[in-house]
Motif scaffolding. Structure first.
Motif, short mmCIF file in Angstrom:
data_model
loop_
_atom_site.label_atom_id
_atom_site.label_comp_id
_atom_site.label_asym_id
_atom_site.label_seq_id
_atom_site.Cartn_x
_atom_site.Cartn_y
_atom_site.Cartn_z
N VAL A 718 14.91 -26.53 12.52
CA VAL A 718 15.93 -26.83 13.40
C VAL A 718 16.17 -26.80 14.98
O VAL A 718 16.95 -27.27 15.84
CB VAL A 718 16.65 -25.35 12.72
CG1 VAL A 718 18.23 -25.16 14.17
CG2 VAL A 718 17.11 -25.36 11.52
N CYS A 719 15.05 -25.52 15.37
CA CYS A 719 14.68 -25.95 16.68
C CYS A 719 14.54 -26.43 17.49
O CYS A 719 14.47 -27.56 18.52
CB CYS A 719 13.90 -24.63 16.82
SG CYS A 719 14.18 -22.60 16.36
N ALA A 720 12.80 -27.85 16.65
CA ALA A 720 12.29 -28.88 16.52
C ALA A 720 13.80 -29.79 16.97
O ALA A 720 13.23 -31.08 18.28
CB ALA A 720 11.66 -28.62 16.15
N SER A 721 14.77 -30.08 16.35
CA SER A 721 15.69 -30.48 16.14
C SER A 721 16.06 -30.60 17.62
O SER A 721 16.88 -31.75 18.25
CB SER A 721 16.38 -31.01 15.30
OG SER A 721 17.43 -29.50 15.24
N ARG A 722 16.90 -29.58 17.67
CA ARG A 722 17.62 -29.41 19.39
C ARG A 722 17.03 -29.53 20.50
O ARG A 722 17.21 -28.69 21.85
CB ARG A 722 18.57 -27.94 18.80
CG ARG A 722 19.59 -28.63 17.71
CD ARG A 722 20.71 -29.27 18.04
NE ARG A 722 21.55 -29.35 16.93
CZ ARG A 722 21.69 -30.18 16.18
NH1 ARG A 722 20.31 -31.18 15.63
NH2 ARG A 722 22.79 -30.40 15.31
N LEU A 723 15.82 -28.59 20.86
CA LEU A 723 15.39 -28.39 21.95
C LEU A 723 14.56 -29.48 22.11
O LEU A 723 14.39 -30.34 21.39
CB LEU A 723 14.14 -26.91 21.49
CG LEU A 723 14.27 -25.89 21.57
CD1 LEU A 723 13.54 -25.47 20.87
CD2 LEU A 723 15.13 -25.03 22.37
N ASP A 724 13.91 -29.72 24.01
CA ASP A 724 13.08 -30.97 24.02
C ASP A 724 11.89 -30.63 23.35
O ASP A 724 10.75 -30.03 23.28
CB ASP A 724 13.24 -30.21 25.58
CG ASP A 724 12.26 -31.62 26.23
OD1 ASP A 724 12.57 -32.68 27.07
OD2 ASP A 724 10.93 -31.63 26.38
#
Length: 1892
Positions: A718-724
């Protein structure tokens, strides 16, 4: 009347013993009747007062604990017999009064008649066997007693049997807990309608008597409880009180069992508040009551149930209406709602709170009258009873009584409320308890009955704040063991965590409370209330945060840690039970769109808690180095609710996500765990000991993975899909500490990682990225797809049994979640992906279980290495999966070499997570991939095939998930100028692949080769200078990229607040200057990813220009690139597949690939290698080669060993055996030659240095188990079926011998029969020989060898030095030729009369041995010692049968019986007949020849007195002496009563060895005449009177014909006429009917009868001939067995082949005239039968037709055995054994390990094995379903013959699934028993020390 009664009770002085007990009883009954009458009147006040007075006297006298126990009270109770008597007296009174003058038993029966029992409600305690049916259960805790289960219909259901751990109650009839279809016949009908109303007067007395009785009990409990001085009441005192109260509580329990009518009276009594108030208030004048009330108040006070600061006076205040009392430890709670935790109170938790100081949770009180909260106020008997039950730590009897009442609905509600009211008190008692385990079990025993019922749980939640109480109690429980967290910022951390070393966590003391909580959350109505209540959610998150970051690990950098703490077990268990399981419970109610609100609530408070946590631990952006915690329950709550929201509730993901900064923080700790896993596997944590490995394994282990690693990975996704993406990728490499490695330079310096760890950390980082990008567990897979993927991964690692699959596949830990293990979807997926391999039996091999193995198409299409890596606990499992995959490809011919892990297409992503794919299309990743490809191509160090594999996998993932087709391909060609500093023009992998990178600027150590190489180039300023200025050389630093991105985000998010930019917290990435001298060098690269791939292809294939674009031949290939040809293969295939995909996605790429291929690639420049490097490389290479050599050798060795084992060890199929020279040498060899397996020399066996055969001697009773019917006996499974052993072979022979010994001379009896049917000695050999002196030194070395062997050397046991078969003696080989020389074998033409004379002379000559026995040689010594061994093998009772102990006749009998035993057993091994012929399986390994020599040698020592030698009686006529002169002494046994086979062995063993063939034949011929006569005599006895007279006449007519001696009719008639002279056929008038044989005797049937009678003898004789003379046995059909054996033995004249119907009589060859000798034989019988006709007849009948021995026949279903035997009482000790077992040979029921049945230090099983099997016992352990074998002093677990539907054993019945007999296994067991091979086949033996 009443006065009289009172006098009788109270006024009776001890000085009046005249009044007898019966008088008293009468009086009681009369009094009771009178009182009942008085009370039935309308105005019953007088009666009531009278009764009260009586009860007051009877019950209050009962005071054994009071000081006054010795005084007049006891006397007043009218017995003076001490306290015990007084109590019994009181109980008697109560019973009498309840019955109201009638009999108590009748009263009970009357009450039972009114029982409307719709519920079973049977209560059981621990270890009870109960059932659970998942098909019928609504609640997962549902259970049934065995009776209800078997009465109901559960066929085809998913049920199992289990042993109750904590106790339970039967739910049959309760439709709240189970479906009505599963009710048993008794509880199906709702019977309330047809039960008549209870008559008022029946229970009237009970209503008056019981309140006093219960009050009396409570007074007792008050009296008995003494507040402990220091640390809890000593258990002794409490137990003493409880023992005294046993009868009272039992009495109450009996009342509850009377049924519904009595229960409702009890309920009234227990819940009536008025009664309680009147009796217990202590306000009356009764001193006793006052005193007890004070004790009660003291007990209350000491339980901490008041709040000390509010100096409250105990008053008996009435509570204000509508509030229910509630007690919570040490804080003011609330009745309305327990208020929200005030967030403003956070500030008082500053550092001044010292370590371990408790954090107080302030609850805003929402109640009007606070004092009510502090007093645990009891308003009824029930409440106080429960209070004391808790005080006394839940005594079992009390618990059972309280639970027995539950079928009463009114009581159930009252009791549940009471239980909840005492919940906090329970928690406190539990924490203090020393016996917390037992107590936990008892608590759960109660609570599971209350909280499994949804209706009840809902009611209590609404009326008594059940949820508030539970959460608060849990919170307070954990608060007692908090410590300061050391995570991140040790000094200033404000976070507190539980201390995993505390008993509370270590012993799982919290378990009962958590389990109740999980239980009530499984009810939807309750869970909804919880999810709606914000205050509760806040409190709960507070609770969960106590576990966040617990059990912190710090990496040891210098020395190994001294003490390895094992607290991690407690930590994992706590997170799973206290955090994860309630979470799954809540999630199971968030399945539909309508529940969105709940998810929002949880997520909101979860994020708040996380934010508080980050603040408390002072976290900015860098995690503290070298520490890791595996416990992040808050992160996992957050992740799982997010997943659920997107998957089931259609929530928009972004609406529940926090800002970028929070996401950055959220990803740090889960990422830290992933990096630490790689570090642990790279051995960077070795100094922390083994436990850290244990943590890494537990984290991914099947029971934990879906509550631990799966949510962590999902959160990272989830974090990877939303962070740079660039930020995320650089963070990953930085966390994995491999940033410095990612340089083009061939050398680099890593400041944070040792060189040896670099490779595995790089592999770890890349593998993590692959998992992150390809895992779809929470990103769009359906439940069934997940299940399938999990199953395939597990099956690919190894074949699995059904139960291990169930265990390995992570199911949703909450039982109500729907994916139940073993559910429909599980089975259907299993059958779709796997094939069942039925259990196989390799003879001699271990027993296999039924296994599931992946189908071929699964290997072909579904094998997913990523899933396998994620789910493996041990790294070796990944290798195992790859090996299996390789084997599949080889086998199916898809790929011959070593394949790489296949690339598997993924299910499509859920739209919410599309952003995840941006990771694949970010420049940072492309730079890393480019760098790594380049490094691999240039052979830099520290790169492995695994790295390359993962790099290619990532490229392929990128191609698969590329954005839309490039439209502006052509436009982008001229664009490289636009971007100056960046390596690649855009972020799309497809276009970046073809982008050429020319120069790269790198920082390298000054020593690096690049520096030197480039210096000359700098002169040609044109190229170097030009690009230095234009800045086209690419510089890349991951760290800088990450920092830059992080600052951007921080500034963006906090610019409004105008915050100061946060300082860097880590100085790790300092300026290059701090490291050793680095210098900048510029490398010329001139490659693109495509060109690197093509060169890689050349490198991997080892050929120049190996790559040829396939589409040049077939353009179609670009349109459908999924070609099976490319799906399996190695690196070359992978490269080809990638290039094909790249070409098919863009025309440009296609063109560039073609161009690159056209240029002839220049060879890769050889790397400049320094001498040192060369050395290390050579070393590596040499090591590698050495390793390969070693592998090869080992493999060769293994195959050699295997082939040897196959030839030497195969016990059951010795066809491929090395033929031993013992019996197969050629006849012309004069001396047999033996090989010694120890010294390796071969030579003959000699007098001085004898050779011996390795043998195993064992006593055996297998023969004795033969019966005369083919069907084996059944194992008894009801009381009626019993097995009586009177029809076994052993029993029949015993009876015969004792009958003979009654009437005949003892010495003669011992020659007339054989023994050894029970406890006979069986000799078997593996066929290997050794010198006896070598053997002795071998035994010495074994004795000195301290290694624990499975055998005892002192008893002479050893294993054969060659084949390792178990043995315990050595049988000397007799010197001389092996197979007799020709002269001995040639048939001589002497007449039978001459031969008979020779035989007689030879027998008379003592010691006619080549070796004179008198001279002691080594050989004779050995022969004596082996004879001793043979004797000691069996017990004395199986050797001594003579009436005079120690007589030589005994030894004589024993010796020839040993020969008999071995021949008979060989016959059984051949299947009971010799039809198969040939040299038998035993032939090559037979030691009978050697055994015969040893026996003969010893038999010759006892010469038979020639007068008594039976040979005379057989071959000579004697003058008959009509008047018997020796009447006073017992006569000899008549020759017709002799056992002919025994005679044969005696005759042969008495002859000098080696025996001549014609002598042997002569003996056989003579004995056959006797045998035939016996057959005729038996026939004559068996047939009827008419038949006899008919035969007598018919035969008499033919007597004069020429071959009358060979006609059975003539002979039969003669025998009949001879025998009828005596009284043999008389006195049959009465028994005639019994003896009548319904068969009509035809000539054919008589012939068959005679043949059958003679066959056993012929078989044994033929076997003997085969062993002595080495002749093969002919094979034949069953019907011609007689004639073939007869001609083989020389009984049939050879020319006799013509006649068609074969007649047995033609084999007769009478040595003397037949009629004379028959007359002589019959005369002996005649003289005996004149006195004992009955016995005379019985002895003539010999049972010779025994069938093969069998073990008992077992029932199809194991449950039938289990239900009968597990409650059966032992016949010896009359108790129900703890470990019951049953003998499978005779069906005896025994106590395994039971001290109750021990006799002279032998436990019952061992004793039985000696009595039943002469030392061999086969027992089925009832409670474990396994079979154990006892062999002498050793035992072993054999395994189980009962398997479940999936072909698996269920040892100890843990799974409790139905088990069915496996006939093949049982056959194998029986075969091993019959062939005596337990010792050879089963490997795991241990000593039992007589303790079984």
């Amino acid at each position: 009347m009443a006065a009289a009664a009172a006098a009788a009770v109270g006024g009776q002085q001890p000085s009046q013993p005249e009044l007898s007990a019966s008088g008293l009883a009468l009086d009681k009954a009369a009094t009771a009747a009178h009182l009942k009458a008085a009370l039935s009147r309308p105005d019953n006040r007088a009666g009531a007062e009278e009764l009260q007075a009586l009860l007051e006297r009877v019950l209050s006298a009962e005071r054994p604990l009071a000081a006054a126990a010795g005084g007049e009270d006891a006397a007043a109770a009218g017995g003076g017999g001490g306290p015990g008597a007084a109590e019994e007296e009181a109980l008697e009174w109560c019973k009498c009064l309840l019955a109201g003058g009638g009999g108590y038993e009748e009263f009970c029966a009357a009450v039972r008649a009114y029982d409307p029992a719709a519920l079973c409600g049977l209560v059981w305690t621990a270890n009870f066997v109960a059932y659970r049916c998942r098909t019928c259960g609504i609640s997962p805790c549902m259970s049934l007693c065995a009776e209800c289960f078997h009465q109901g219909d559960h066929t085809g259901h998913d049920f199992n049997m289990f042993r109750s751990q904590a106790g339970g109650a039967c739910d049959c009839g309760d439709s709240n807990v189970m479906r009505e279809s599963g009710f048993c016949k008794r509880h199906q009908i709702k019977s309330s309608s047809n039960i008549p109303c209870v008559p008022k007067d029946l229970l009237m007395m009970s209503e008056f008597v019981l309140p006093r009785f219960i009050f009396c009990l409570i007074q007792y409990l008050r009296e008995g409880y003494n507040e402990p001085a220091a640390d809890g009441p000593s258990e002794k005192d409490l137990n003493k009180v409880l023992q005294l109260l046993e009868p009272q509580i039992s009495f109450l329990e009996d009342l509850t069992k009377m049924g519904g009518a009595m229960r409702s009276v009890l309920t009234q009594v227990l819940t009536n508040q008025q009664n309680y108030k009147d009796l217990t208030s202590g306000l009356g004048e009764n001193a006793c009551v006052k005193k007890s009330h004070e004790k009660y108040l003291i007990a209350l006070k000491s339980s901490g149930l008041t709040y000390p600061e509010d100096k409250l006076v105990y008053g008996v205040q009435e509570p204000s209406a509508g509030t229910s009392s509630l007690a919570v430890q040490g804080f003011v709670g609330a009745t309305g709602t327990l208020g929200q935790v005030d967030s403003s109170d956070e500030d008082d938790q500053d550092g001044s709170q010292g370590l371990g100081k408790r954090k107080r949770v302030k609850l805003s009180s929402g109640t009007k009258d606070q004092s009510i909260m502090d007093v645990l106020k009891h308003k009824s008997f029930l409440e106080e009873l429960l209070f004391w039950t808790i005080k006394y730590e839940f005594p079992q009897k009390m618990v059972t009584f309280l639970l027995n009442m539950l079928p009463d609905q009114e009581y159930k509600v009252a009791f549940t409320k009471t239980f909840v009211q005492h919940y906090a008190f329970i928690m406190k008692t539990l924490k203090k308890s020393h016996e917390s385990d037992t107590m936990s079990n008892r608590i759960v025993h109660i609570s599971v009955q209350l909280f499994s019922n949804e209706e009840l749980a809902r009611q209590v939640t609404e009326e008594c704040q059940l949820l508030d109480i539970m959460v608060t109690v849990l919170l307070y429980m954990m608060e007692s063991c908090l410590i300061k967290s050391e995570l991140q910022d040790e000094e200033n951390s404000l976070h507190v965590v539980v201390n995993c070393g505390e008993a509370l966590l270590k012993n799982n003391t919290y378990w009962p409370l958590v389990s109740d909580f999980i239980n009530i959350l499984s009810h939807q109505s309750v869970a909804k209330r919880f999810l709606e209540d914000h205050g509760l959610l806040v409190t709960w998150m507070n609770f969960v945060s106590f576990f966040q970051g617990m059990n912190l690990n710090k990496r040891e950098l210098n020395e190994h840690v001294e003490f390895e703490s094992q607290t991690y077990y407690a930590a994992f268990a706590a997170e799973l039970e206290a955090c994860a399981q309630p979470m799954w419970g809540l999630l199971s109610h968030c399945k539909v769109r309508e529940t969105q609100e709940y998810t929002r609530n949880v997520v909101r408070y979860c994020l708040e808690a996380l934010q508080d946590w980050f603040d408390a631990i002072n976290f900015v952006d860098e995690p503290a180095p070298n520490q890791v915690t595996f416990h992040l329950p808050l992160h996992r709550y957050y992740a799982m609710f997010l997943s659920k929201a997107v998957k089931c509730q259609e929530l928009d993901l972004d609406s529940v996500l926090p800002d970028q900064e929070m996401l950055m923080k959220l990803m740090i700790h889960p990422l830290q765990i992933q990096a630490s896993l790689a570090e642990i596997h790279s051995n960077m944590w070795v100094r922390n000991g083994l436990q850290i490995k244990g943590q890494a394994m537990t984290y991914v282990q099947s029971h934990f993975c879906n509550s631990m690693i799966d949510p962590d990975i999902y959160l990272l996704q989830v974090c990877a899909s939303r962070l740079d993406p660039d930020y995320f990728i650089s963070s990953v490499f930085e966390r994995f500490k491999v940033v410095d490695l990612l340089t083009m330079a061939s050398q680099h310096q890593n400041t944070v990682l040792d060189a040896e760890h670099e490779r595995s950390m790089l592999e770890g980082a890349l593998t993590f990225l692959v998992i992150l990008l390809s895992l779809r567990l929470h990103l769009g897979m359906s439940d069934d797809e997940i299940l399938r993927a999990e199953m395939v991964a597990q099956l690919c690692m190894n074949d699995r049994t059904h139960s291990s699959l169930l265990d390995l596949i992570p199911e949703n830990p909450n039982p109500k979640s729907g994916i139940i293990p073993g559910s429909y979807s599980f089975e259907s997926v299993l059958s779709a992906v796997a094939d069942f391999k039925a259990p196989v039996f390799e003879p001699g091999g271990s027993m296999q279980q039924g296994m599931y193995t992946p189908k071929a198409e699964v290997w072909d299409q579904e094998f997913d290495p990523v899933m396998v890596i994620l789910r493996t606990v041990y790294r070796r499992d990944v290798q195992s999966a790859m090996d299996r995959y390789t084997a599949f490809l080889k086998q199916s011919g898809k790929f011959p070499g070593n394949p790489w892990p296949p690339y598997k297409k993924r299910t499509s992503l859920h739209p919410s997570y599309k952003g995840l794919m941006r990771l694949l299309h970010c420049k940072t990743l492309h730079i890393v991939l480019f760098t790594l490809l380049y490094k691999i191509l240039m052979d830099h160090q520290n790169l492995s095939e695994h790295v390359l594999c993962m790099v290619l996998y990532l490229i392929e993932l990128g191609l698969e998930n590329s954005a839309e087709e490039e439209s502006d391909e052509e436009a982008s060609v001229g664009g490289p100028e636009r971007c100056h500093d960046s390596w690649f023009p855009g972020s799309n992998l497809v276009s970046n692949m073809r982008h050429f990178i020319n120069y790269v600027r790198v920082r390298v150590p000054e020593t690096a080769p690049e520096v030197k190489r480039d210096s000359p180039a700098s002169t040609s300023s044109d190229n170097l200078g030009s690009f230095q200025n234009s800045g086209t050389a690419q510089v890349f630093s991951l760290v800088a990229e990450r920092r830059k991105k992080f600052q951007e985000i921080i500034n963006r998010s906090s610019s409004e607040a105008n915050q100061v930019v946060r300082p860097k917290t880590s100085s790790k990435w300092s300026a290059p200057g701090s490291a050793p001298q680095l210098t900048t060098a510029i490398l010329e690269i001139k490659e693109s990813i495509l060109s690197l791939l093509i060169k890689l292809h050349h490198k991997l294939s080892g050929k120049q220009n190996s790559y040829y674009p396939p589409w040049l031949d077939d353009i179609e290939i670009l349109i459908q690139p999924e070609i099976p040809k490319y799906s399996h293969g190695d690196g070359i295939t992978a490269v080809e597949r990638i290039l094909l995909k790249a070409a098919s996605q863009s025309r440009m790429n296609k063109r560039i690939i073609e161009e690159i291929c056209r240029k002839v690639t220049p060879p890769v420049p050889p790397k400049k290698v320094t001498a040192a490097e060369k050395k290390t490389l050579d070393k590596e290479e040499r090591r590698q080669k050495a390793r390969e050599r070693q592998q090869k050798l080992l493999a060769e060795f293994a195959s050699r060993q295997k082939s040897f084992m196959e030839t030497a060890m195969d016990v059951d199929s010795p066809e491929n055996d090395i033929p031993m020279e013992i019996t197969t040498a050629e006849p012309q060899v004069s001396e047999a030659v033996y090989d010694c397996v120890i010294c390796g020399q071969s030579g003959p066996s000699s007098e001085d240095r004898p050779t011996g055969l390795v043998v195993l001697l064992q006593a055996s009773s297998v023969l004795g188990q033969c019966r005369d019917n083919v069907e084996p006996k059944k194992l008894p499974i009801t009381e009626e079926e019993q097995i009586y052993p009177w029809d076994t072979c052993a029993a029949v022979h015993d009876v015969r011998l004792s009958l003979l010994q009654r009437y005949f001379k003892d010495s003669s009896c011992l020659l007339a029969v054989s023994i050894g049917w029970e406890g006979g000695v069986y000799v078997q050999t593996c066929g290997h020989t050794l010198h006896i002196d070598c053997h002795k030194s071998y035994m010495e070395s074994l004795r000195n060898d301290q290694v624990l062997q499975g055998f005892s050397v002192d008893k002479g046991e050893f294993t054969c030095p060659l084949c390792r078969q178990f043995a315990n003696s050595v049988l000397p080989c007799y010197p001389g030729s092996n197979v007799e020389n020709n002269p001995w074998q040639r048939p001589s033409n002497k007449s039978i009369q001459d031969l008979i004379k020779e035989v007689e002379e030879l027998q008379g000559r003592p010691g006619a041995f080549p070796v004179s026995i008198s001279s002691e040689t080594n050989l004779s010594k050995e022969m004596e010692s082996v004879m001793k061994d043979i004797k000691n093998t069996t017990q004395k009772k199986y050797r001594d049968y003579s009436k005079t102990p120690g007589s030589p006749d005994n030894d004589f009998l024993f010796m020839y019986s040993v020969a008999r035993t071995n021949l008979e057993l060989e016959l059984i091994h051949r299947g009971g007949n010799l039809c198969s012929g040939g040299a038998s399986t035993a032939g090559k390994r037979s030691c009978l020849n050697q055994l015969f020599h040893v026996l003969a040698l010893h038999m010759r020592l006892y010469s038979i007195d020639s007068e008594y030698n039976p040979w005379r009686k057989l071959t000579q006529l004697e003058e008959m002496n009509p008047q018997l002169g020796y009447e006073e002494q017992q006569p000899e046994v008549p020759i017709l009563y002799h056992d002919v086979t025994s005679l044969l062995l005696i005759q042969i063993l008495m002859m000098p060895q080696p025996l001549r063939k014609d002598h042997f034949t002569c003996i056989v011929k003579v004995l056959f005449t006797l045998l035939y006569t016996q057959a005729l005599a038996e026939l004559s006895v068996k047939c009827s009177e008419e038949d006899r007279s008919a035969w007598k006449h018919a035969g008499a007519l033919k007597k004069s014909t020429c071959d009358a001696e060979k006609s059975y009719e003539v002979l039969l008639s003669f025998v009949i006429s001879e025998l009828s002279k005596g009284k043999l056929y008389h006195e049959e008038g009465t028994q005639e009917c019994a003896m009548v044989n319904p068969i009509a005797w035809s000539p054919e049937s008589m012939e068959k009868y005679l043949q059958d009678f003679c066959l056993p003898f012929l078989r044994i004789t033929s076997l003997l001939q085969h062993h002595l003379f080495g002749e093969d046995l002919p094979s034949c059909q069953e019907e011609e067995e007689f004639s073939v054996l007869a001609s083989c033995l020389g009984l049939l004249p050879t020319f006799y082949q013509t006649e068609h119907p074969f007649i047995s009589a033609s084999c007769l060859d009478w040595p003397v005239p037949a009629f004379d000798i028959i007359t002589q034989w019959c005369f002996e019988i005649k003289s005996f039968t004149e006195r004992h006709a009955e016995q005379g007849k019985a002895l003539l009948i010999q049972e010779s037709k025994w069938k093969l021995p069998h073990l008992l026949q077992l029932p199809e279903n194991y449950n039938t055995i289990f239900q009968y035997y597990h409650r059966k009482t032992c016949s010896v000790c009359t108790k129900v054994p703890k470990d019951p077992a049953v003998c499978l040979v005779c069906g005896t029921f025994v106590c395994l390990k039971g001290l109750c049945c021990k006799q002279q230090s032998y436990c019952e099983c061992v004793l039985h094995s000696q009595n039943c099997g002469a030392g061999t016992g086969i027992f089925l352990l009832i409670n474990a379903s396994v079979i154990i074998i006892i062999r002498g002093h050793r035992f072993c677990l054999w395994g189980s013959v009962y398997l479940d539907a999936h072909g698996e054993e269920d040892r100890d019945l843990r799974r409790g699934k139905p088990l069915y007999i496996c006939k093949e296994r049982y056959k194998v067991l029986e075969q091993q028993w019959i062939s005596h091979t337990f010792d050879h086949i089963n490997k795991r033996w241990g000593p039992h020390y007589n303790g079984l």
